[in-house]
Design an enzyme around this catalytic site. Structure first.
Site, PDB file in Angstrom:
ATOM      1  N   ALA A 176       0.920  -1.365  -0.076  1.00  0.00           N
ATOM      2  CA  ALA A 176      -0.268  -0.447  -0.170  1.00  0.00           C
ATOM      3  C   ALA A 176       0.830   1.051  -0.322  1.00  0.00           C
ATOM      4  O   ALA A 176       2.331   1.443   0.323  1.00  0.00           O
ATOM      5  CB  ALA A 176      -1.312  -0.264   1.508  1.00  0.00           C
ATOM      6  N   GLY A 214       1.099  -5.048   0.930  1.00  0.00           N
ATOM      7  CA  GLY A 214      -0.451  -4.679   0.223  1.00  0.00           C
ATOM      8  C   GLY A 214      -0.171  -6.099  -1.085  1.00  0.00           C
ATOM      9  O   GLY A 214      -0.887  -6.378  -1.480  1.00  0.00           O
ATOM     10  N   GLU A 256      -0.813  -8.991  -0.661  1.00  0.00           N
ATOM     11  CA  GLU A 256      -2.029  -9.556  -0.276  1.00  0.00           C
ATOM     12  C   GLU A 256      -2.706  -9.624  -1.192  1.00  0.00           C
ATOM     13  O   GLU A 256      -3.863 -10.611  -0.980  1.00  0.00           O
ATOM     14  CB  GLU A 256      -2.347  -8.372   1.560  1.00  0.00           C
ATOM     15  CG  GLU A 256      -1.421  -8.494   2.650  1.00  0.00           C
ATOM     16  CD  GLU A 256      -1.550  -7.833   3.567  1.00  0.00           C
ATOM     17  OE1 GLU A 256      -1.730  -6.175   3.060  1.00  0.00           O
ATOM     18  OE2 GLU A 256      -2.155  -7.940   4.510  1.00  0.00           O
ATOM     19  N   GLU A 266       5.003  -4.964   7.008  1.00  0.00           N
ATOM     20  CA  GLU A 266       4.814  -3.993   7.913  1.00  0.00           C
ATOM     21  C   GLU A 266       5.603  -3.728   9.109  1.00  0.00           C
ATOM     22  O   GLU A 266       4.813  -2.293   9.753  1.00  0.00           O
ATOM     23  CB  GLU A 266       3.072  -4.433   7.227  1.00  0.00           C
ATOM     24  CG  GLU A 266       2.282  -3.911   6.609  1.00  0.00           C
ATOM     25  CD  GLU A 266       2.573  -5.445   5.721  1.00  0.00           C
ATOM     26  OE1 GLU A 266       2.896  -6.766   5.761  1.00  0.00           O
ATOM     27  OE2 GLU A 266       1.840  -5.647   5.160  1.00  0.00           O
TER      28      GLU A 266
HETATM   29  N1  DAK Z   1       4.716   3.121  -1.135  1.00  0.00           N
HETATM   30  C1  DAK Z   1       4.592   4.207  -1.325  1.00  0.00           C
HETATM   31  N2  DAK Z   1       6.222   4.144  -2.242  1.00  0.00           N
HETATM   32  C2  DAK Z   1       7.207   3.545  -2.386  1.00  0.00           C
HETATM   33  C3  DAK Z   1       6.310   1.519  -1.436  1.00  0.00           C
HETATM   34  C4  DAK Z   1       5.851   1.917  -1.313  1.00  0.00           C
HETATM   35  N3  DAK Z   1       4.898   1.099  -0.479  1.00  0.00           N
HETATM   36  N4  DAK Z   1       7.472   1.188  -2.201  1.00  0.00           N
HETATM   37  C5  DAK Z   1       8.615   1.940  -3.407  1.00  0.00           C
HETATM   38  N5  DAK Z   1       7.981   2.966  -3.022  1.00  0.00           N
HETATM   39  C6  DAK Z   1       8.526   4.424  -3.997  1.00  0.00           C
HETATM   40  C7  DAK Z   1       9.939   5.078  -3.020  1.00  0.00           C
HETATM   41  O1  DAK Z   1       9.603   5.539  -2.080  1.00  0.00           O
HETATM   42  C8  DAK Z   1      10.687   5.237  -4.420  1.00  0.00           C
HETATM   43  O2  DAK Z   1      10.226   6.370  -4.752  1.00  0.00           O
HETATM   44  P1  DAK Z   1      11.414   7.735  -5.226  1.00  0.00           P
HETATM   45  O3  DAK Z   1      11.623   8.349  -4.004  1.00  0.00           O
HETATM   46  O4  DAK Z   1      11.807   7.270  -6.110  1.00  0.00           O
HETATM   47  O5  DAK Z   1      10.395   9.105  -5.468  1.00  0.00           O
HETATM   48  C9  DAK Z   1      10.386   4.280  -5.389  1.00  0.00           C
HETATM   49  O6  DAK Z   1       8.966   3.397  -4.718  1.00  0.00           O
HETATM   50  C10 DAK Z   1      11.697   3.781  -5.709  1.00  0.00           C
HETATM   51  O7  DAK Z   1      11.842   2.791  -4.504  1.00  0.00           O
HETATM   52  P2  DAK Z   1      13.189   2.002  -3.961  1.00  0.00           P
HETATM   53  O8  DAK Z   1      13.745   3.619  -4.069  1.00  0.00           O
HETATM   54  O9  DAK Z   1      12.935   2.411  -2.661  1.00  0.00           O
HETATM   55  O10 DAK Z   1      13.618   1.696  -5.016  1.00  0.00           O
HETATM   56  P3  DAK Z   1      14.620  -0.135  -4.225  1.00  0.00           P
HETATM   57  O11 DAK Z   1      14.756  -0.841  -5.099  1.00  0.00           O
HETATM   58  O12 DAK Z   1      15.993   0.746  -3.334  1.00  0.00           O
HETATM   59  O13 DAK Z   1      13.834  -0.819  -2.892  1.00  0.00           O
HETATM   60  C11 DAK Z   1      11.378  -1.510  -2.148  1.00  0.00           C
HETATM   61  C12 DAK Z   1      12.596  -1.044  -3.061  1.00  0.00           C
HETATM   62  C13 DAK Z   1      10.135  -2.838  -2.396  1.00  0.00           C
HETATM   63  C14 DAK Z   1      12.694  -2.794  -0.971  1.00  0.00           C
HETATM   64  C15 DAK Z   1      11.457  -0.622  -1.663  1.00  0.00           C
HETATM   65  O14 DAK Z   1      11.380   0.496  -2.127  1.00  0.00           O
HETATM   66  C16 DAK Z   1      10.341  -0.770  -0.330  1.00  0.00           C
HETATM   67  O15 DAK Z   1      11.120  -0.864   0.947  1.00  0.00           O
HETATM   68  N6  DAK Z   1       9.223  -0.209  -0.514  1.00  0.00           N
HETATM   69  C17 DAK Z   1       8.465  -0.591   0.830  1.00  0.00           C
HETATM   70  C18 DAK Z   1       8.013  -1.586   1.189  1.00  0.00           C
HETATM   71  C19 DAK Z   1       7.023  -2.182   2.047  1.00  0.00           C
HETATM   72  O16 DAK Z   1       7.221  -1.924   3.397  1.00  0.00           O
HETATM   73  N7  DAK Z   1       5.770  -1.854   1.336  1.00  0.00           N
HETATM   74  C20 DAK Z   1       4.666  -2.602   2.520  1.00  0.00           C
HETATM   75  C21 DAK Z   1       4.198  -1.163   3.241  1.00  0.00           C
HETATM   76  S1  DAK Z   1       2.446  -1.495   3.886  1.00  0.00           S
HETATM   77  C22 DAK Z   1      -4.642  -2.533   4.463  1.00  0.00           C
HETATM   78  C23 DAK Z   1      -5.004  -3.323   2.917  1.00  0.00           C
HETATM   79  C24 DAK Z   1      -3.828  -2.943   2.512  1.00  0.00           C
HETATM   80  C25 DAK Z   1      -2.489  -2.538   3.544  1.00  0.00           C
HETATM   81  C26 DAK Z   1      -2.540  -2.434   4.908  1.00  0.00           C
HETATM   82  C27 DAK Z   1      -4.331  -2.348   5.130  1.00  0.00           C
HETATM   83  N8  DAK Z   1      -6.947  -3.098   4.825  1.00  0.00           N
HETATM   84  C28 DAK Z   1      -7.638  -4.006   3.628  1.00  0.00           C
HETATM   85  C29 DAK Z   1      -7.202  -2.914   6.216  1.00  0.00           C
HETATM   86  C30 DAK Z   1      -0.919  -3.039   3.451  1.00  0.00           C
HETATM   87  C31 DAK Z   1      -0.364  -2.847   3.706  1.00  0.00           C
HETATM   88  C32 DAK Z   1       1.048  -2.034   3.247  1.00  0.00           C
HETATM   89  O17 DAK Z   1       1.088  -2.599   2.507  1.00  0.00           O
END
Ligand code: DAK
Length: 257
Positions: A65, A108, A111, A131
């Site tokens: 997400a 997400g 998921e 998360e």
């Molecule tokens: N959100 C926003 N931007 C994201 C992102 C995310 N999840 N993942 C990547 N990006 C963006 C980065 O900010 C970056 O943007 P700029 O800085 O270039 O503007 C661009 O994508 C490229 O990412 P990186 O520069 O970080 O790329 P790397 O290759 O170095 O790293 C990475 C890739 C996937 C390891 C890293 O980007 C990363 O750790 N991303 C976050 C992964 C994460 O924590 N995901 C979980 C998010 S929480 C629900 C439904 C759904 C959810 C919850 C509740 N309900 C129905 C109740 C879901 C929650 C989540 O998913």
């Protein structure tokens, strides 16, 4: 949204949906999830479509997400905006949905892949529920579907450490159907989707329902549910056609009725 972030293409009886927000690794903001749910429902209601494929690009299926969108929310914001309401619509799609996962399927994104009925992954795929590193827990099935798929100890490790697993590990753990080389992901997914689409759609639909029921109910109830759906299929033209074609030693021609 400046450009279209969810693309749809129809190939034969299969609807292909692509998440297309490459600059943010297909991070799933609310508008994108709404668009995705709209397209899925549209394909679900289209009689010519018998199977749906959901894919990202080679670097990411979806990295979760959108963290920027969630970061400052209060619980009341999340409830009032029905922040995650469209996820429910995705879970309710009746036709089979195959996730074709390349690159990151995190949070997400993982998921969303698990909301699908089958997952084909390319060798570079990484699955995870990171998360915990953000101070939250999975909210769209990462503690529930993942545990059912890979078992308690593996789910505990993934969710409590936030570490990712490779496609091969995901295969061994029972999270995905198969692993294929990156450049064969579309072809292999297409073969699976076309095969499903060649079968009578009402039987496919009811088979999906029955299998999903098995995850929710006690065995005795599930067996009864299955039996009733079995009986029901004898009201379909495709049951007559399928069995008649077998007896006449010819290829069946299913009408979807
Ligand atoms: N959100 C926003 N931007 C994201 C992102 C995310 N999840 N993942 C990547 N990006 C963006 C980065 O900010 C970056 O943007 P700029 O800085 O270039 O503007 C661009 O994508 C490229 O990412 P990186 O520069 O970080 O790329 P790397 O290759 O170095 O790293 C990475 C890739 C996937 C390891 C890293 O980007 C990363 O750790 N991303 C976050 C992964 C994460 O924590 N995901 C979980 C998010 S929480 C629900 C439904 C759904 C959810 C919850 C509740 N309900 C129905 C109740 C879901 C929650 C989540 O998913």
């Amino acid at each position: 949204m400046s450009e279209q972030e969810v693309l749809v293409e129809i190939r034969g009886h299969v609807g292909w949906i692509q998440l297309h927000r490459p600059k943010a690794l297909n991070a799933l903001h609310m508008g994108l999830i709404k668009q995705l749910a709209n397209h899925l429902e549209e394909l679900d209601g289209n009689d010519d479509i018998r199977c749906i494929v959901l894919k990202g690009d080679s670097k990411a299926f979806a990295a979760g997400a959108d963290i920027d969108e969630m970061a400052e929310s209060s619980p009341i914001d999340l409830i009032r905006k029905e922040f995650f309401g469209d996820w429910q619509r995705i879970r309710n799609i009746k036709k089979p949905v195959i996730a074709a996962v390349s690159g990151y399927a995190l949070g997400g994104g993982c998921e969303l892949a698990m909301c699908c009925d089958m997952i084909i992954a390319s060798e570079n795929a990484r699955f995870g529920q990171p998360e915990i590193k953000l101070g939250v827990i999975p909210g769209a099935g990462g503690t529930q579907r993942l545990t059912r798929a890979v078992g308690k100890v593996k789910a505990m490790e993934m969710v409590l450490t936030g570490s990712t697993i490779s496609a091969d590990e995901a295969l061994k753990a029972g999270l995905i159907n198969r692993v294929v080389p990156v450049d064969q992901l579309e072809e292999e997914t297409s073969k699976l989707a076309d095969k499903i689409a060649s079968h009578p759609p009402i039987a496919v639909h009811l088979a999906k329902q029955a299998i999903l029921k098995a995850l929710d109910v006690p065995l005795e109830y599930g067996l009864q549910f299955e039996q009733h759906l079995f009986y029901l299929l004898f009201a379909s033209e495709d049951q007559r056609e399928g069995m008649k074609a077998f007896i006449e030693k010819r290829k069946p021609d299913f009408s979807g009725r």
